[in-house]
Structure formats: C-alpha cells, structure tokens
Scaffold this motif. Structure first.
Motif, PDB file in Angstrom:
ATOM      1  N   GLN A  20       0.815  -1.216   0.000  1.00 47.97           N
ATOM      2  CA  GLN A  20       0.000   0.000   0.000  1.00 47.97           C
ATOM      3  C   GLN A  20       0.846   1.262   0.000  1.00 47.97           C
ATOM      4  OE1 GLN A  20      -3.481   0.206   2.373  1.00 47.97           O
ATOM      5  NE2 GLN A  20      -3.391  -1.936   2.919  1.00 47.97           N
ATOM      6  N   PHE A  21       2.153   1.123   0.023  1.00 49.32           N
ATOM      7  CA  PHE A  21       3.066   2.270  -0.042  1.00 49.32           C
ATOM      8  C   PHE A  21       2.818   3.286   1.052  1.00 49.32           C
ATOM      9  CE2 PHE A  21       2.215   0.978  -4.444  1.00 49.32           C
ATOM     10  CZ  PHE A  21       3.433   0.457  -4.745  1.00 49.32           C
ATOM     11  N   LEU A  22       2.542   2.832   2.274  1.00 45.63           N
ATOM     12  CA  LEU A  22       2.404   3.787   3.362  1.00 45.63           C
ATOM     13  C   LEU A  22       3.632   3.656   4.247  1.00 45.63           C
ATOM     14  CD1 LEU A  22      -1.344   3.130   4.109  1.00 45.63           C
ATOM     15  CD2 LEU A  22      -0.385   5.198   3.147  1.00 45.63           C
ATOM     16  N   GLY A  23       4.143   4.785   4.704  1.00 43.84           N
ATOM     17  CA  GLY A  23       5.312   4.751   5.576  1.00 43.84           C
ATOM     18  C   GLY A  23       6.600   4.427   4.854  1.00 43.84           C
ATOM     19  N   ASN A 112       4.518  10.034   9.860  1.00 39.64           N
ATOM     20  CA  ASN A 112       4.492   8.754   9.161  1.00 39.64           C
ATOM     21  C   ASN A 112       3.095   8.564   8.571  1.00 39.64           C
ATOM     22  OD1 ASN A 112       4.415   6.101   8.409  1.00 39.64           O
ATOM     23  ND2 ASN A 112       5.541   5.382  10.193  1.00 39.64           N
ATOM     24  N   CYS A 113       3.029   8.507   7.243  1.00 41.78           N
ATOM     25  CA  CYS A 113       1.693   8.502   6.649  1.00 41.78           C
ATOM     26  C   CYS A 113       0.963   7.193   6.926  1.00 41.78           C
ATOM     27  CB  CYS A 113       1.746   8.805   5.153  1.00 41.78           C
ATOM     28  SG  CYS A 113       2.882   7.807   4.228  1.00 41.78           S
ATOM     29  N   LEU A 116      -1.805   7.971   9.679  1.00 42.82           N
ATOM     30  CA  LEU A 116      -2.994   8.654   9.170  1.00 42.82           C
ATOM     31  C   LEU A 116      -3.725   7.744   8.180  1.00 42.82           C
ATOM     32  CD1 LEU A 116      -4.592  11.281   9.221  1.00 42.82           C
ATOM     33  CD2 LEU A 116      -3.258  12.058   7.292  1.00 42.82           C
ATOM     34  N   GLY A 117      -2.952   7.031   7.358  1.00 40.35           N
ATOM     35  CA  GLY A 117      -3.559   6.114   6.389  1.00 40.35           C
ATOM     36  C   GLY A 117      -4.384   5.054   7.081  1.00 40.35           C
ATOM     37  N   LEU A 120      -7.652   6.593   8.382  1.00 40.39           N
ATOM     38  CA  LEU A 120      -8.591   6.869   7.293  1.00 40.39           C
ATOM     39  C   LEU A 120      -9.142   5.575   6.698  1.00 40.39           C
ATOM     40  CD1 LEU A 120      -6.606   9.718   5.552  1.00 40.39           C
ATOM     41  CD2 LEU A 120      -8.732   9.960   6.795  1.00 40.39           C
ATOM     42  N   ASN A 121      -8.251   4.580   6.549  1.00 40.28           N
ATOM     43  CA  ASN A 121      -8.688   3.300   5.991  1.00 40.28           C
ATOM     44  C   ASN A 121      -9.728   2.630   6.866  1.00 40.28           C
ATOM     45  OD1 ASN A 121      -7.634   2.776   3.515  1.00 40.28           O
ATOM     46  ND2 ASN A 121      -5.699   1.990   4.294  1.00 40.28           N
ATOM     47  N   LEU A 124     -12.946   4.199   6.256  1.00 44.29           N
ATOM     48  CA  LEU A 124     -13.403   3.860   4.911  1.00 44.29           C
ATOM     49  C   LEU A 124     -13.975   2.450   4.863  1.00 44.29           C
ATOM     50  CD1 LEU A 124     -12.926   5.941   2.646  1.00 44.29           C
ATOM     51  CD2 LEU A 124     -11.222   4.394   1.717  1.00 44.29           C
TER      52      LEU A 124
END
Lengths: 190, 201
Positions: A20-23, A112-113, A116-117, A120-121, A124
């Motif tokens: 998921q390309f987070l962090g 670190n996104c 937050l990701g 939000l996920n 969602l």
C-alpha cells in the motif's frame, strides 16, 4: 475468524509498506540497522494501535453525531500529533531506557503517513471498534516485519560492490521491489 | 548559501533540488498513485495546489506564528487546503478521486509540503515562497508524470487511456503492481544520479 482475517490481511497480504506504499519515508530512512529498525517498528505499532482506537472513538462519538465529517482530516492529524507527544511523555516517565532507545524516532512518527492512512482506511472500511484495534495491530506488525527484513538485507549490502549510480536510495528501491514481489505471494493465503 | 535570484528559486525545484529524485521526499504518493498517467498528473496538481496555498498563508503569517507551535499550525493550514482539494476532486472528477483513494488526504503528511513550510516559506517573503512552491510542485508533478507514463505504457500499453503500443504487445502487468513502482522509481533515481555525476565530472 473475521478478526484473524483482518489481522493477516493487514500484516501480510496488504502489507502497509510493500503493497500500500504507506510509511515509505521511515522504511527508507531507518532501515540501515536491524536494531533501530525493530525499535522504530515497535514504537510505530504502539502509536498505530492507540491512534486507531482514539480516532475511531472521535469519529463515531464526536464527528458523526455532530455531522462534522468534513473536519475528519484536520481532526485526525491533530489527534495523531498530540497522541505522539503524549506517548513520548508517558514513555519518558515510565521507562527511561526505552525512551533513550527510541530517541528521535518517536516525534517523527507524527509524519508517518502509515498512521494517518490507517485511521482513514479504518473509517473507509467501516470497521467496528475491535476490528479497528486488530487492524491497527496487524498493520503495525506488518510494518515492523518489512522494516526488519529490509534492514537485514541492507546490513549485508554494505559488503557489496554496487554501481555508483545505484548507491543509496536507488538500490533500496530495487530491493523493496523484489520484497514486494515476494510479498505478493501471500495473496492466496486467505 | 548565496542569495538566489527569483528565477533560480523557481528553477531549483525542477531538477537540482527535485523533491522526489534528489531529496527523496514524498515517496509514498509517488509510488502509490502512479498506476496511470492521469492519476499521476492529478496527484501532482493537487499537491501543487496545496503547496502554493499553504506557502502563501505560512509566509504571510510567518511573523505571527509562535515558534513552539509552528509545526502544529502548519499542519492545520495544510489539512484545511487538502480538504478543499479533496472536495474539489470528488465533485468534478469523481473517477480520479475514487482511484486516488486515501492518498489525497495523505497529502497532509506529505513531507515535501511540510518540508517546504519549515525550510522555506517560514523564512522568506510571499513572492519568493510562491515561486519556490511552484517550482517544487511542478518538479513533483513532472516526476510523477514521467514515472506514471513509464508504468502505464509498459503495464497497460496505454497513455492517458489511449492505445500507444503495437497490436501484438502484451502488457507487463508487473509494472502496474506494487513491485513495478519500486523498480521503476529505483531506476529513475539511479538515472538522475548518473546524469548528476556526469555533469559534475
């Protein structure tokens, strides 16, 4: 059963870093040594679990009843920032050695996104409270796993003769690509 | 560092201090959304918009915001503009908004934006800050456009949705999957290093 599926999904199949390309920033920045990678992973997991819980509570008990969903982003990022500050103070009081070991990594978790990701996920996907908790835990463990594997490879890499242009970030990306390829193998797990 | 002319403030973001290829900032959205050229472009422009607006505000209030809470203040300013950009995309381009998913709100924690606020807009006047933001934003958009074009052309055989490859071309589906993103970006960074090393030599 459902909780187990969410856990494995977040940790392996939809690994936060590799699929998921987070962090990605800490993944590239703090993956030079296995020790520090592990500490960073643990600190992030800790904040992730707490952040997932608090943002869930705020979203469902404050934002939704008052129809303030438009403030979702502003509220979440403020919660995460103050939470990191709180966790930092708490760890400093309770366990000084742990605080020293984590050092600069702690405040950096705010940006670190993945955190937050995650928040939000979870909104969602309309998870309930316990699902959100398990989702946060799985995501944190998956993050730690990716970070530690990467650090292990990079420690070996120091002994290797890499072409000049590929040194540093470029080779890290290529390795991450191969790791992502390997993690795709988990797709059939559930 | 020597005082830069206005033009130099703008141009530096395009190549010499390119946020992705040289500073390695904002990698998460760069990797995640570049499945198609359209998405890459939309993400680049949204980030540029947020960067411009927040640079303007931060630069305007740079003497008023107290030092200790500046980061929190920047984040709130950024989050506000991200919400605006998010609603705008959802209203006018629902398809793109859907495929970008959580990565529009994640512009808030994009280190390019916070980095520019802290390193530039909080120390410079409005005009220079806007030029700097525009340069960085365009540099980011260009990089995204190149990366997503490579991935879309090789991975789906199309560019902005148009067929561009010959009939018997079979798409390399790995390019639009996560590994393709890492591999392509790795090669692009290596390419940028190679060019910079040659220019220096």
């Amino acid at each position: 059963m459902n909780l187990l599926v969410i856990f494995i999904g977040a940790a392996l199949i939809n690994n936060f870093v590799l699929s998921q390309f987070l962090g990605i920033c800490p993944f590239v920045g703090v993956s030079k040594k296995v020790d520090s990678a592990f500490s960073m992973g643990m600190a992030t997991t800790f904040v992730m679990v707490i952040a997932a819980m608090v943002t869930w509570l705020v979203y469902h008990f404050i934002l939704l009843p008052f129809k303030l969903e438009i403030l979702e982003y502003v509220a979440f990022i403020l919660i995460i920032a103050s939470l990191v500050q709180l966790v930092e103070m708490f760890i400093k009081k309770v366990s000084k050695p742990l605080y020293d070991a984590l050092g600069i990594f702690l405040p950096l978790i705010t940006t670190n996104c993945a955190i937050l990701g995650l928040a939000l996920n979870a909104v969602l996907k309309e998870y309930n409270f316990s699902e959100t908790l398990v989702y946060g835990l799985g995501a944190g463990i998956g993050f730690t796993l990716a970070l530690v594997i990467m650090a292990g490879i990079r420690e070996e890499l120091e002994l290797v003769d890499i072409p000049k242009s590929f040194q540093g970030a470029a080779i890290t990306m290529i390795i991450a690509g191969s790791l992502a390829l390997a993690f795709m193998g988990f797709a059939g797990l559930i | 560092m020597k005082e830069k002319t206005a033009i130099q403030e703008f141009v530096k973001g395009l190549w010499d201090e390119n946020p992705v290829l040289v500073q390695l900032l904002g990698l998460c959205p760069t990797l995640a959304v570049t499945v198609s050229a359209e998405n890459g472009m939309a993400m680049g422009l949204a980030a540029t918009f947020v960067l411009l607006c927040s640079s303007f505000l931060v630069s305007l209030f740079r003497k008023v915001i107290p030092g200790q809470v500046r980061i929190a203040a920047y984040i709130v300013i950024i989050a506000t503009f991200v919400t605006i950009a998010d609603r705008f995309l959802a209203a006018f381009t629902p398809d793109i908004s859907k495929s970008l998913g959580p990565f529009i709100p994640l512009i808030i924690v994009n280190c390019i934006i916070l980095g520019r606020m802290e390193a530039f807009a909080s120390k410079n006047g409005i005009g220079r800050s806007l030029l700097d933001a525009l340069g960085m934003g365009l540099g980011f958009t260009m990089t995204l456009l190149v990366l997503s074009s490579i991935r879309e052309i090789l991975g789906s055989g199309t560019w902005f949705g148009m067929d561009v490859m010959w009939g018997s071309f079979s798409p390399w589906s790995v390019m639009i999957l996560p590994p393709g993103a890492f591999l392509t970006l790795g090669c692009m960074i290596a390419g940028a290093n190679w060019i910079n090393n040659r220019r220096k030599a």
